[in-house]
Design a protein around this motif. Sequence first.
Motif, PDB file in Angstrom:
ATOM      1  N   LEU A 116       0.795  -0.960   0.106  1.00  0.00           N
ATOM      2  CA  LEU A 116       0.120  -0.075   0.146  1.00  0.00           C
ATOM      3  C   LEU A 116       0.924   1.202   0.042  1.00  0.00           C
ATOM      4  O   LEU A 116       0.507   2.335  -0.737  1.00  0.00           O
ATOM      5  N   ALA A 117       2.048   1.241   0.809  1.00  0.00           N
ATOM      6  CA  ALA A 117       2.774   2.460   0.763  1.00  0.00           C
ATOM      7  C   ALA A 117       3.463   2.672  -0.553  1.00  0.00           C
ATOM      8  O   ALA A 117       3.526   3.737  -1.065  1.00  0.00           O
ATOM      9  N   ALA A 118       3.930   1.321  -1.075  1.00  0.00           N
ATOM     10  CA  ALA A 118       4.575   1.554  -2.512  1.00  0.00           C
ATOM     11  C   ALA A 118       3.680   2.164  -3.521  1.00  0.00           C
ATOM     12  O   ALA A 118       4.040   2.896  -4.360  1.00  0.00           O
ATOM     13  N   ARG A 119       2.298   2.084  -3.162  1.00  0.00           N
ATOM     14  CA  ARG A 119       1.297   2.643  -4.304  1.00  0.00           C
ATOM     15  C   ARG A 119       1.073   4.034  -3.843  1.00  0.00           C
ATOM     16  O   ARG A 119       0.132   4.601  -4.488  1.00  0.00           O
ATOM     17  N   GLY A 120       1.592   4.416  -2.914  1.00  0.00           N
ATOM     18  CA  GLY A 120       1.224   6.011  -2.597  1.00  0.00           C
ATOM     19  C   GLY A 120       0.123   6.244  -1.731  1.00  0.00           C
ATOM     20  O   GLY A 120      -0.293   7.127  -1.396  1.00  0.00           O
ATOM     21  N   VAL A 121      -0.474   5.085  -1.135  1.00  0.00           N
ATOM     22  CA  VAL A 121      -1.378   5.429  -0.106  1.00  0.00           C
ATOM     23  C   VAL A 121      -1.006   6.008   1.092  1.00  0.00           C
ATOM     24  O   VAL A 121       0.061   5.641   1.642  1.00  0.00           O
ATOM     25  N   PRO A 122      -1.560   7.066   1.612  1.00  0.00           N
ATOM     26  CA  PRO A 122      -0.701   7.855   2.789  1.00  0.00           C
ATOM     27  C   PRO A 122      -1.239   7.063   4.129  1.00  0.00           C
ATOM     28  O   PRO A 122      -2.255   7.552   4.888  1.00  0.00           O
ATOM     29  N   LEU A 123      -0.544   5.944   4.276  1.00  0.00           N
ATOM     30  CA  LEU A 123      -0.807   5.199   5.589  1.00  0.00           C
ATOM     31  C   LEU A 123      -0.462   6.006   6.946  1.00  0.00           C
ATOM     32  O   LEU A 123       0.172   6.848   6.756  1.00  0.00           O
ATOM     33  N   VAL A 124      -1.409   5.658   8.008  1.00  0.00           N
ATOM     34  CA  VAL A 124      -1.180   6.308   9.362  1.00  0.00           C
ATOM     35  C   VAL A 124      -1.102   5.243  10.279  1.00  0.00           C
ATOM     36  O   VAL A 124      -1.363   4.070  10.070  1.00  0.00           O
ATOM     37  N   GLY A 125      -0.296   5.837  11.509  1.00  0.00           N
ATOM     38  CA  GLY A 125      -0.105   4.712  12.718  1.00  0.00           C
ATOM     39  C   GLY A 125      -1.380   4.462  13.017  1.00  0.00           C
ATOM     40  O   GLY A 125      -2.508   4.962  13.023  1.00  0.00           O
ATOM     41  N   ALA A 126      -1.542   3.012  13.533  1.00  0.00           N
ATOM     42  CA  ALA A 126      -2.579   2.473  13.879  1.00  0.00           C
ATOM     43  C   ALA A 126      -2.409   1.209  14.608  1.00  0.00           C
ATOM     44  O   ALA A 126      -1.445   0.576  14.506  1.00  0.00           O
ATOM     45  N   ASP A 127      -3.321   0.913  15.630  1.00  0.00           N
ATOM     46  CA  ASP A 127      -3.264  -0.472  16.166  1.00  0.00           C
ATOM     47  C   ASP A 127      -4.235  -1.115  15.754  1.00  0.00           C
ATOM     48  O   ASP A 127      -5.435  -0.661  15.495  1.00  0.00           O
ATOM     49  N   VAL A 128      -4.054  -2.590  15.287  1.00  0.00           N
ATOM     50  CA  VAL A 128      -4.871  -3.300  14.768  1.00  0.00           C
ATOM     51  C   VAL A 128      -5.160  -4.585  15.480  1.00  0.00           C
ATOM     52  O   VAL A 128      -3.974  -5.283  15.438  1.00  0.00           O
ATOM     53  N   LEU A 129      -6.038  -5.492  15.693  1.00  0.00           N
ATOM     54  CA  LEU A 129      -6.384  -6.418  16.422  1.00  0.00           C
ATOM     55  C   LEU A 129      -7.093  -7.460  15.707  1.00  0.00           C
ATOM     56  O   LEU A 129      -8.158  -7.052  15.161  1.00  0.00           O
ATOM     57  N   PHE A 130      -6.550  -8.732  15.262  1.00  0.00           N
ATOM     58  CA  PHE A 130      -7.347  -9.642  14.347  1.00  0.00           C
ATOM     59  C   PHE A 130      -7.739 -10.831  15.174  1.00  0.00           C
ATOM     60  O   PHE A 130      -7.204 -11.261  16.436  1.00  0.00           O
ATOM     61  N   ASP A 131      -9.033 -11.558  15.117  1.00  0.00           N
ATOM     62  CA  ASP A 131      -9.404 -12.604  15.530  1.00  0.00           C
ATOM     63  C   ASP A 131      -9.782 -13.397  14.250  1.00  0.00           C
ATOM     64  O   ASP A 131     -10.734 -12.870  13.261  1.00  0.00           O
ATOM     65  N   SER A 132      -9.816 -14.665  14.328  1.00  0.00           N
ATOM     66  CA  SER A 132     -10.182 -15.423  13.335  1.00  0.00           C
ATOM     67  C   SER A 132     -10.874 -16.636  13.438  1.00  0.00           C
ATOM     68  O   SER A 132     -10.130 -17.602  14.410  1.00  0.00           O
ATOM     69  N   ASP A 133     -11.945 -17.199  12.701  1.00  0.00           N
ATOM     70  CA  ASP A 133     -12.358 -18.714  13.234  1.00  0.00           C
ATOM     71  C   ASP A 133     -11.959 -19.433  11.867  1.00  0.00           C
ATOM     72  O   ASP A 133     -12.584 -20.508  11.600  1.00  0.00           O
TER      73      ASP A 133
END
Length: 384
Positions: free
Chosen positions: A100-117
């Motif tokens: 995403l960064a290489a494509r030029g999306v202006p990423l921002v700092g974030a916390d991400v939590l995943f859960d999966s079944d």
Amino acid sequence: MSDGSVREAFRSTFGRAAEGLVRAPGRVNLIGEHTDYNDGFVLPIAIERRTLGAWARRGDRAVRFVSRQATEAAEVRLDAPIRPAKPAWANYCRGVAAGLAARGVPLVGADVLFDSDVPLGGGLSSSASLEVAAALALLAAAGAADAVPPGELARLCQKAEHDFAGAPCGIMDQSIALLARAGQALLLDCRSGESRYVPFDDPAAVLLVVDTQVKHDIADGGYAARRAQCHAAAAALGAAALRDVDEAAVAAAGAAGRLAGKELMRARHVVGEIARTLAGVEALAAGQLGRFGELMYASHASLRDDYEVSCQELDAVVELARRCKGVHGARMTGGGFGGCAIILADAARAEAVGRAVADGFEKRFSRRCPVFATRAAAGAEVLP
Ligand code: GLA
């Protein structure tokens, strides 16, 4: 696992509320196996098992990834080059962030939590669902939810898997996670990227997923070897890809000795499987579940004998299913070497079939295999 429990886990991990949720499903492929990297056709559905991601922005340039399926968290700095690192599970997320960064999306700092079944490494595309969930969470946090069209996002996630996880997968899993619609299978042309939906919602039938719990890893060599054999076979036939060859041409090349051994076997599977996939779409459209089921059995036999990606547990499930009343067809699904099989059964018989298969499996392997029914579910989404 629910939207609420993921929000709750986010709060207890990060000490604040999530700003949003994303959801990305696992998949089963109804037919069209090992055809995607041969420019062929696939016919997957999304399943009701999914990866959820809760996210909230941070004030700095760090992205922290936490998974309830992993013990170690990961941190990515957005102001430095993003590279594969430990813990390994987060490489899918790192690869997506890098793309995403290489494509030029202006990423921002974030916390991400995943859960999966979605069972991990169980052949139901847990990795693609994680990649897509990570991509949607990062895009949503950046306020750029619609910045990357789905076809391009699928390729970006696929590249993350190639470059950061060392798994040379095709395009099927990421595509279905993004494009799926409830009640529909997706016929995807893996050369042009064009797709169309095929209704898969007959109330008279149920699709059972049987998890052999034999773990597979598409980064471990068997998958890459199949890819190489297919490309060598196409070259020997003077074709850009096996997609461009028909069954008669493969047979003729075999008879003339231009194609032999493993390459002949691999080509025979791929070319036959592409034909079966297109025939399968016609059978479904005509409501001919029996005909579709025959194609499933033929697909399995070809994957077992010519492509050599089945295993005794998958073969046993298919044979046990075949002996049950009310079963239209069964086959292994996904990359193989373990993972899951699917069974298409009459709705009225589905429960009995699931029980009979699990009993027979236990008799033979001294352990029970989980069986669950699934409908064709919706694709990935950003929830408010
Ligand atoms: C794995 C890959 C897919 C596809 C299947 C086999 O799931 O990730 O791209 O090649 O195997 O059909």
